[in-house]
Write a protein that holds these residues in place. Sequence first.
Motif, PDB file in Angstrom:
ATOM      1  N   SER A   1       0.837  -1.201   0.000  1.00 49.39           N
ATOM      2  CA  SER A   1       0.000   0.000   0.000  1.00 49.39           C
ATOM      3  C   SER A   1       0.870   1.249   0.000  1.00 49.39           C
ATOM      4  N   ALA A   2       0.306   2.321  -0.561  1.00 48.88           N
ATOM      5  CA  ALA A   2       1.014   3.600  -0.544  1.00 48.88           C
ATOM      6  C   ALA A   2       1.215   4.071   0.889  1.00 48.88           C
ATOM      7  N   TRP A   3       0.236   3.807   1.746  1.00 49.53           N
ATOM      8  CA  TRP A   3       0.360   4.181   3.157  1.00 49.53           C
ATOM      9  C   TRP A   3       1.546   3.480   3.798  1.00 49.53           C
ATOM     10  N   ALA A   4       1.689   2.178   3.547  1.00 47.49           N
ATOM     11  CA  ALA A   4       2.803   1.426   4.125  1.00 47.49           C
ATOM     12  C   ALA A   4       4.137   1.943   3.613  1.00 47.49           C
ATOM     13  N   ALA A   5       4.209   2.248   2.329  1.00 47.45           N
ATOM     14  CA  ALA A   5       5.460   2.773   1.771  1.00 47.45           C
ATOM     15  C   ALA A   5       5.831   4.092   2.434  1.00 47.45           C
ATOM     16  N   ALA A   6       4.850   4.949   2.659  1.00 50.71           N
ATOM     17  CA  ALA A   6       5.121   6.236   3.300  1.00 50.71           C
ATOM     18  C   ALA A   6       5.607   6.050   4.731  1.00 50.71           C
ATOM     19  N   VAL A   7       5.020   5.095   5.457  1.00 49.19           N
ATOM     20  CA  VAL A   7       5.437   4.842   6.839  1.00 49.19           C
ATOM     21  C   VAL A   7       6.872   4.342   6.879  1.00 49.19           C
ATOM     22  N   VAL A   8       7.218   3.423   5.999  1.00 50.79           N
ATOM     23  CA  VAL A   8       8.571   2.875   5.982  1.00 50.79           C
ATOM     24  C   VAL A   8       9.579   3.959   5.615  1.00 50.79           C
ATOM     25  N   ARG A   9       9.255   4.777   4.629  1.00 51.49           N
ATOM     26  CA  ARG A   9      10.179   5.840   4.219  1.00 51.49           C
ATOM     27  C   ARG A   9      10.365   6.874   5.327  1.00 51.49           C
ATOM     28  N   GLU A  10       9.296   7.210   6.027  1.00 47.96           N
ATOM     29  CA  GLU A  10       9.402   8.182   7.115  1.00 47.96           C
ATOM     30  C   GLU A  10      10.292   7.648   8.236  1.00 47.96           C
ATOM     31  N   ASP A  11      10.157   6.353   8.521  1.00 46.30           N
ATOM     32  CA  ASP A  11      10.955   5.750   9.583  1.00 46.30           C
ATOM     33  C   ASP A  11      12.418   5.650   9.197  1.00 46.30           C
ATOM     34  N   ASP A  12      12.699   5.386   7.916  1.00 42.81           N
ATOM     35  CA  ASP A  12      14.086   5.165   7.485  1.00 42.81           C
ATOM     36  C   ASP A  12      14.228   5.644   6.045  1.00 42.81           C
TER      37      ASP A  12
ATOM     38  N   GLY B   1      -0.274  -3.005   9.649  1.00 40.26           N
ATOM     39  CA  GLY B   1       0.080  -2.455   8.341  1.00 40.26           C
ATOM     40  C   GLY B   1      -0.184  -3.381   7.179  1.00 40.26           C
ATOM     41  N   GLU B   2      -0.916  -4.472   7.424  1.00 39.72           N
ATOM     42  CA  GLU B   2      -1.116  -5.466   6.379  1.00 39.72           C
ATOM     43  C   GLU B   2      -2.217  -5.052   5.410  1.00 39.72           C
ATOM     44  N   THR B   3      -2.048  -5.421   4.148  1.00 42.62           N
ATOM     45  CA  THR B   3      -3.137  -5.337   3.186  1.00 42.62           C
ATOM     46  C   THR B   3      -3.907  -6.635   3.270  1.00 42.62           C
ATOM     47  N   SER B   4      -5.209  -6.536   3.360  1.00 38.36           N
ATOM     48  CA  SER B   4      -6.048  -7.707   3.610  1.00 38.36           C
ATOM     49  C   SER B   4      -6.375  -8.442   2.313  1.00 38.36           C
TER      50      SER B   4
ATOM     51  N   GLN C   1      -3.978   1.799   6.240  1.00 39.42           N
ATOM     52  CA  GLN C   1      -3.874   1.273   4.876  1.00 39.42           C
ATOM     53  C   GLN C   1      -5.185   1.319   4.114  1.00 39.42           C
ATOM     54  N   PHE C   2      -6.327   1.392   4.826  1.00 42.37           N
ATOM     55  CA  PHE C   2      -7.610   1.464   4.133  1.00 42.37           C
ATOM     56  C   PHE C   2      -7.768   2.787   3.382  1.00 42.37           C
ATOM     57  N   ALA C   3      -6.933   3.768   3.702  1.00 42.02           N
ATOM     58  CA  ALA C   3      -6.998   5.046   2.995  1.00 42.02           C
ATOM     59  C   ALA C   3      -6.663   4.892   1.520  1.00 42.02           C
ATOM     60  N   ASP C   4      -5.990   3.789   1.153  1.00 40.77           N
ATOM     61  CA  ASP C   4      -5.670   3.550  -0.253  1.00 40.77           C
ATOM     62  C   ASP C   4      -6.907   3.193  -1.077  1.00 40.77           C
ATOM     63  N   LEU C   5      -7.970   2.745  -0.424  1.00 39.26           N
ATOM     64  CA  LEU C   5      -9.153   2.290  -1.147  1.00 39.26           C
ATOM     65  C   LEU C   5      -9.962   3.487  -1.644  1.00 39.26           C
ATOM     66  N   PRO C   6     -10.363   3.484  -2.902  1.00 40.37           N
ATOM     67  CA  PRO C   6     -11.252   4.550  -3.375  1.00 40.37           C
ATOM     68  C   PRO C   6     -12.560   4.542  -2.587  1.00 40.37           C
ATOM     69  N   ALA C   7     -13.127   5.713  -2.403  1.00 42.43           N
ATOM     70  CA  ALA C   7     -14.365   5.824  -1.632  1.00 42.43           C
ATOM     71  C   ALA C   7     -15.509   5.045  -2.269  1.00 42.43           C
ATOM     72  N   THR C   8     -15.423   4.792  -3.577  1.00 47.35           N
ATOM     73  CA  THR C   8     -16.486   4.056  -4.269  1.00 47.35           C
ATOM     74  C   THR C   8     -16.380   2.547  -4.074  1.00 47.35           C
ATOM     75  N   VAL C   9     -15.294   2.070  -3.464  1.00 48.31           N
ATOM     76  CA  VAL C   9     -15.048   0.628  -3.346  1.00 48.31           C
ATOM     77  C   VAL C   9     -15.624   0.055  -2.060  1.00 48.31           C
ATOM     78  N   ALA C  10     -15.502   0.786  -0.976  1.00 44.47           N
ATOM     79  CA  ALA C  10     -15.958   0.280   0.336  1.00 44.47           C
ATOM     80  C   ALA C  10     -16.420   1.444   1.189  1.00 44.47           C
ATOM     81  N   VAL C  11     -17.346   1.140   2.101  1.00 44.76           N
ATOM     82  CA  VAL C  11     -17.813   2.142   3.062  1.00 44.76           C
ATOM     83  C   VAL C  11     -16.815   2.213   4.207  1.00 44.76           C
ATOM     84  N   ARG C  12     -16.334   3.396   4.494  1.00 43.95           N
ATOM     85  CA  ARG C  12     -15.397   3.571   5.601  1.00 43.95           C
ATOM     86  C   ARG C  12     -16.134   4.095   6.815  1.00 43.95           C
ATOM     87  N   VAL C  13     -15.862   3.477   7.967  1.00 42.98           N
ATOM     88  CA  VAL C  13     -16.494   3.933   9.199  1.00 42.98           C
ATOM     89  C   VAL C  13     -15.393   4.430  10.131  1.00 42.98           C
ATOM     90  N   PRO C  14     -15.651   5.536  10.838  1.00 42.31           N
ATOM     91  CA  PRO C  14     -14.616   6.070  11.754  1.00 42.31           C
ATOM     92  C   PRO C  14     -14.419   5.128  12.935  1.00 42.31           C
TER      93      PRO C  14
END
Length: 341
Positions: free
Chosen positions: A166-177, A300-303, A323-336
């Motif tokens: 996921s793009a989220w995971a890549a960003a986390v890894v890059r920020e850490d190192d 951090g896993e992609t399901s 990581q769910f932030a990578d999903l387009p809003a039209t693909v799944a309902v996101r709940v807070p």
Amino acid sequence: MSLLRLDVVSPLPPVRSGIADYTLDLLPELAARADVRLVRLPGQPVAPEVAARWRPVPAEETGADGRLPLYQMGNNHHHEGVLALALARPGVLTLHDLVLHHLLLDQTLGRGEYEPYEERLAADHGWIGHAAARGKRWGAYGEAPTFALPAHRTLLRRQRGVLVHSAWAAAVVREDDPELRVRQVPMGIPLPPPADPAAGRAVRRRFGLPEDAPVVGSIGFQTPIKRTAAALPALAAPGLEALHLLVVGEVAPQVDLLEAARRAGVADRVHVTGFVDAETFQAAIAAADLCLNLRYPTAGETSASLLRVLAAGRPAVVSDYAQFADLPATVAVRVPLGDGE
């Protein structure tokens, strides 16, 4: 131009691991593009049909003759052999779980060995790791340090490259190192046939669900972070008296969904299948009208189970998180996340 020569290192079926299933799906795609050799992990079984097709070689041959090891790394005891080989013979590592702290705990404190735990956590996280390890020594077994300290830095710095899904995971890894070579490669799964209504009805009958009731499914290995138990009180809400919950997959020992369902007064509408074969797994997705994939906190896993749900054309509800932030809003309902998460 010569083919890339790869040694694929991963748990394999019959090991009950999503990464084992993922690797089996990946092998034909890799073999169409590279010279692929499969490595047998020490002490782990390999299904006869997998061994017959791919003829795995012993672990000590990993990387021989200039072959590039391609590691599939996860956060449980099935990956001890992957970890040892990746440290000894670096290559390209697919990091399925950003957090590897649970594996570290299994290898050290889980075996009554404190010193290796402190040493390895301090090596990855400095004085913070040292302090967190001391807390564990005196019985502070809270989950916050486990998820906050991923315990992967030494491993990742040894590799020639790191892949995440996921793009989220890549960003986390890059920020850490920032010096790590990391790339996002979206997770793929074989596209299944459309959901089979007849197979879905058969699963409902098999596990005691009414054929005409609305059914919510929670699909995949059930751990506390899967948050399935958090959905149980909703079944008791006014207007949802006919709703049933189908839980498909192995349940971790620390999760007691049936007891939680009894406390919520909905035990007669909660159906837990346990581990099922691939055919039943796919049919169970067809049996559900809506699927849940709630996670907090996250490793951090992609399901892969969520991808299978979406590929089958079933609607899904996910946590609005990580990581769910990578999903387009039209693909799944996101709940807070709720106050309890």
